[in-house]
Design an enzyme around this catalytic site. Structure first.
Site, PDB file in Angstrom:
ATOM      1  N   HIS A  78      38.199  41.370  43.947  1.00  0.00           N
ATOM      2  CA  HIS A  78      39.183  42.589  43.246  1.00  0.00           C
ATOM      3  C   HIS A  78      39.929  43.373  44.078  1.00  0.00           C
ATOM      4  O   HIS A  78      39.489  42.995  45.634  1.00  0.00           O
ATOM      5  CB  HIS A  78      38.337  43.942  42.291  1.00  0.00           C
ATOM      6  CG  HIS A  78      37.560  44.388  42.770  1.00  0.00           C
ATOM      7  ND1 HIS A  78      37.787  45.622  43.226  1.00  0.00           N
ATOM      8  CD2 HIS A  78      35.818  44.520  43.389  1.00  0.00           C
ATOM      9  CE1 HIS A  78      35.955  45.723  44.411  1.00  0.00           C
ATOM     10  NE2 HIS A  78      35.122  44.776  43.978  1.00  0.00           N
ATOM     11  N   ASP A  80      41.564  46.189  44.774  1.00  0.00           N
ATOM     12  CA  ASP A  80      41.804  47.734  44.346  1.00  0.00           C
ATOM     13  C   ASP A  80      40.318  47.797  45.287  1.00  0.00           C
ATOM     14  O   ASP A  80      39.277  47.128  45.423  1.00  0.00           O
ATOM     15  CB  ASP A  80      41.390  48.222  43.163  1.00  0.00           C
ATOM     16  CG  ASP A  80      39.885  48.174  42.458  1.00  0.00           C
ATOM     17  OD1 ASP A  80      40.057  46.930  42.139  1.00  0.00           O
ATOM     18  OD2 ASP A  80      39.505  48.696  41.705  1.00  0.00           O
ATOM     19  N   ASP A 111      33.898  45.433  49.996  1.00  0.00           N
ATOM     20  CA  ASP A 111      33.884  45.457  48.742  1.00  0.00           C
ATOM     21  C   ASP A 111      36.143  46.043  48.694  1.00  0.00           C
ATOM     22  O   ASP A 111      35.813  46.644  48.186  1.00  0.00           O
ATOM     23  CB  ASP A 111      33.250  46.343  48.195  1.00  0.00           C
ATOM     24  CG  ASP A 111      33.279  46.611  46.828  1.00  0.00           C
ATOM     25  OD1 ASP A 111      33.918  45.708  45.906  1.00  0.00           O
ATOM     26  OD2 ASP A 111      32.557  47.594  46.588  1.00  0.00           O
ATOM     27  N   GLU A 145      38.999  47.455  39.325  1.00  0.00           N
ATOM     28  CA  GLU A 145      37.598  47.091  39.084  1.00  0.00           C
ATOM     29  C   GLU A 145      36.939  48.590  39.071  1.00  0.00           C
ATOM     30  O   GLU A 145      35.988  48.692  38.799  1.00  0.00           O
ATOM     31  CB  GLU A 145      36.508  45.982  40.032  1.00  0.00           C
ATOM     32  CG  GLU A 145      35.592  45.116  39.515  1.00  0.00           C
ATOM     33  CD  GLU A 145      34.670  46.382  39.875  1.00  0.00           C
ATOM     34  OE1 GLU A 145      33.638  46.320  39.903  1.00  0.00           O
ATOM     35  OE2 GLU A 145      34.512  47.203  40.938  1.00  0.00           O
ATOM     36  N   GLU A 146      37.005  49.004  40.394  1.00  0.00           N
ATOM     37  CA  GLU A 146      36.212  50.755  40.389  1.00  0.00           C
ATOM     38  C   GLU A 146      36.608  51.104  39.548  1.00  0.00           C
ATOM     39  O   GLU A 146      35.374  52.077  39.541  1.00  0.00           O
ATOM     40  CB  GLU A 146      37.211  50.970  41.935  1.00  0.00           C
ATOM     41  CG  GLU A 146      36.795  49.672  42.726  1.00  0.00           C
ATOM     42  CD  GLU A 146      35.101  49.474  43.622  1.00  0.00           C
ATOM     43  OE1 GLU A 146      34.065  49.910  42.622  1.00  0.00           O
ATOM     44  OE2 GLU A 146      35.447  48.173  44.316  1.00  0.00           O
ATOM     45  N   ASP A 171      31.356  35.767  40.445  1.00  0.00           N
ATOM     46  CA  ASP A 171      32.338  37.575  40.708  1.00  0.00           C
ATOM     47  C   ASP A 171      31.190  37.985  42.726  1.00  0.00           C
ATOM     48  O   ASP A 171      30.079  37.267  43.021  1.00  0.00           O
ATOM     49  CB  ASP A 171      32.031  38.113  39.793  1.00  0.00           C
ATOM     50  CG  ASP A 171      33.442  38.933  40.314  1.00  0.00           C
ATOM     51  OD1 ASP A 171      34.244  39.542  40.940  1.00  0.00           O
ATOM     52  OD2 ASP A 171      32.955  40.270  39.445  1.00  0.00           O
ATOM     53  N   HIS A 414      31.104  51.556  49.184  1.00  0.00           N
ATOM     54  CA  HIS A 414      31.645  52.950  48.584  1.00  0.00           C
ATOM     55  C   HIS A 414      31.397  53.956  49.376  1.00  0.00           C
ATOM     56  O   HIS A 414      31.076  55.328  48.737  1.00  0.00           O
ATOM     57  CB  HIS A 414      30.832  52.716  47.350  1.00  0.00           C
ATOM     58  CG  HIS A 414      31.527  51.919  46.007  1.00  0.00           C
ATOM     59  ND1 HIS A 414      31.343  52.280  44.585  1.00  0.00           N
ATOM     60  CD2 HIS A 414      31.195  50.789  46.158  1.00  0.00           C
ATOM     61  CE1 HIS A 414      31.761  51.374  44.408  1.00  0.00           C
ATOM     62  NE2 HIS A 414      31.800  50.497  44.912  1.00  0.00           N
TER      63      HIS A 414
HETATM   64 ZN   LIG Z   1      33.697  45.084  44.282  1.00  0.00          ZN
END
Ligand SMILES: [Zn+2]
Length: 441
Positions: A78, A80, A111, A145-146, A171, A414
Site C-alpha cells: 500500500h 499510504d 510500512d 490501507e491504514e 501482502d 506506526h
Molecule cells: Zn501497512
C-alpha cells in the site's frame, strides 16, 4: 549500480507524504497524485508493459501477462502511510528519507513503501531482462490501507468481475525477524497465514442526567464503569492455534535446551504452553486469545453536569476460532446488564487459515535461498492488513515482508524512527525477483 538506483527510488517515494485519513476531505490529494506520477516516472517499463486499472481514488491494479492467465499470483502493498505524531521525536526527519547508519529513515520505509518499491524494482529489472513470468502476476497497491478504506475491496471486486481466481496472494506483514523469540538465535522468516479480526463496539448507557449537586446512584457513568471493569476481568477462553503450534515446533531446535521439549511438543502440551504465554505479558497473551481494549470513554462535557449518556469504545481483536457473534455473546453475558447497550461499529471476522501447501512451500524455499540463516515459519498476525479482503477470492493468502528487521525496527512501525536497512532493502528486491522467477507454470 542497480542497487543504488532502487534505493534512490525508495527515497523519492518516501519523501511524498501520502498520509491517509478516515475523512476523505482531510486527505492531501495532491500528495497521492504526485506519488502515482512519481511511481510511473521511476518505473517506466512496468508502466509501459503492464496493464493498469485505477481503483478507488489512487489504488493501482496492474496485470503482468504471463505464459498462462489462470491461477495467477497477486503481490500486494500500500502507498499510504500513517500520520507522524508531532510530539514524537524522530532522530531524522519523518519525510526526509535521509541515509544514516546504512539505512533509509522515514515514515513508510517499512510500512509499506519499502515493500512497494521492492516489488516494482523486481518487476522493472525482470522486464529489462526480457523475462516473462510463468503465470499472470497482478500487483495490487492500495491507497487507504491504514484507515481500512475501500481500495482493497474494490480491487478484489475488479478481479472477481474478470473471473480471476488467484493461486496465492502475498501482502505485507511478517519479516525476517531478528530477536523474535527469547533465546532463539537465528532470525525467523515469519509468514502470516491468518490474521485476527478487528471489530469495534460501543457500550452505551443512557440516563436522566441533571445537576452534579444531586446525584442519583447508579448513574450512566457508574454503570458503564462497572461494565468496563467486568469486561476487563473476564477474558474469553485461550488456546494455541495450529499455526502457533507449528511456529513453536520449528523454533524448538534453536531454542534453549530447557524449552526445547516443551516447544517441540506444543501440540500435546497446548494448555500448559497457553498458560505460560499468558503469564509472559500482554504481547504473548495476545497470541492465545481474543483481546478487548477499551480505547475511548466519554461522559458529560461539564464537571458540574451529570452525564445523560456515557459511552465506551472497545477495540476487539478476534482470535482465529472465535467469531464476531461469539464475541458479542461474551460481551453481553459478561457485562450482564440490560441497561448497557452494545452497538457494533465495525465488524471483521478473523481470516481463514491459509494452507501450507505448494504456494507456502514456494515462499519458504525462496526465503531459505535468499536468507539462508533464517528459519521460515507460519504465524498468526496480530495486526490487520488489506489482504483479508482477498480471502473472498483466494484460500492462499500470506503476509510476508522480505526484509530483515530488528525488534526496534518492528516497534518503529506506526511509531517514530521508522527505518529500513539498505542491505535489507536490496535483499528484499532480490527476494521478489527470485520469487517471480521461481513461479512454476
Ligand atoms: Zn501497512
Amino acid at each position: 549500480m542497480t542497487t543504488h538506483r532502487a534505493v534512490e527510488k525508495l527515497q523519492v517515494l518516501v519523501r511524498i507524504p501520502t498520509v491517509s485519513h478516515p475523512d476523505p476531505s482531510r486527505i492531501d490529494t495532491a500528495a497521492f497524485d504526485a506519488f502515482v506520477a512519481e511511481l510511473a516516472a521511476q518505473f517506466p517499463l512496468l508502466h509501459q508493459r503492464l496493464e493498469l486499472t485505477r481503483v478507488d481514488t489512487h489504488g493501482l491494479l496492474f496485470r503482468w501477462a504471463g505464459r498462462r492467465a489462470d491461477g495467477p499470483v497477486v503481490l500486494m502493498a500500500h502507498l499510504d502511510v500513517v500520520p507522524v505524531d508531532g510530539d514524537a521525536v524522530w532522530q531524522h526527519p519523518a519525510f526526509g528519507a535521509e541515509m544514516h547508519d546504512g539505512a533509509v529513515w522515514g515514515r513508510g520505509t517499512l510500512d509499506d513503501k519499502g515493500q512497494l518499491t521492492a516489488v516494482c524494482e523486481a518487476v522493472e529489472t525482470l522486464l529489462e531482462d526480457g523475462f516473462v513470468p510463468a503465470r499472470d502476476v497482478w500487483l495490487s497497491f492500495g491507497c487507504n490501507e491504514e484507515v481500512s478504506g475501500p481500495a482493497a475491496a474494490l480491487a478484489v471486486g475488479e478481479l472477481e468481475r474478470r473471473g480471476v481466481r488467484p493461486w496465492f496472494v502475498l501482502d505485507e506483514g511478517g519479516a525476517i525477524a531478528a530477536e523474535a523469540f527469547p533465546g532463539v538465535e537465528p532470525p525467523v522468516g515469519v509468514i502470516g497465514v491468518t490474521e485476527k479480526g478487528v471489530t469495534s463496539i460501543e457500550l452505551r448507557v443512557d440516563g436522566r442526567g441533571g445537576h452534579a449537586s444531586t446525584p442519583a446512584r447508579n448513574a450512566p457513568t457508574v454503570r458503564l464503569a462497572r461494565a468496563v471493569r467486568r469486561l476487563d476481568r473476564r477474558q474469553m477462553s485461550a488456546s494455541l492455534p495450529e499455526p502457533t503450534v507449528e511456529l513453536l515446533r520449528r523454533l524448538a531446535p534453536h531454542a534453549p535446551a530447557a524449552l526445547r521439549p516443551l516447544m517441540a511438543n506444543a501440540g500435546r502440551l497446548g494448555p500448559l504452553l497457553t498458560r505460560v504465554l499468558i503469564a509472559s505479558g500482554p504481547e504473548a497473551a495476545a497470541m492465545t486469545r481474543t483481546t478487548f481494549a477499551v480505547t475511548t470513554l466519554s461522559g458529560s462535557p461539564g464537571l458540574n453536569v451529570i452525564a445523560s449518556t456515557a459511552r465506551a469504545g472497545v477495540n476487539i481483536r478476534i482470535m482465529v476460532g472465535d467469531t464476531v457473534a461469539g464475541v458479542l455473546e461474551h460481551v453481553r453475558r459478561t457485562v450482564g446488564d440490560d441497561e448497557v447497550q452494545v452497538r457494533v461499529l465495525d465488524r471483521n471476522e478473523p481470516s481463514p487459515v491459509s494452507p501450507r501447501d505448494d504456494a507456502f512451500e514456494l515462499l519458504e524455499s525462496t526465503i531459505t535461498e535468499v536468507f539462508p540463516d533464517a528459519v521460515p515459519a507460519p504465524y498468526v498476525m496480530m495486526a490487520a492488513t488489506d489482504s483479508r479482503q482477498f480471502t473472498r477470492i483466494c484460500s492462499r493468502v500470506y503476509r510476508f515482508s522480505p526484509f530483515r528487521m530488528s525488534k526496534a525496527q518492528r516497534e518503529s512501525i506506526h511509531s517514530y524512527d521508522e527505518h529500513l536497512g539498505i542491505d535489507a532493502f536490496v535483499d528484499g528486491v532480490r527476494w521478489y525477483r527470485r520469487l517471480l522467477e521461481r513461479i512454476p507454470g
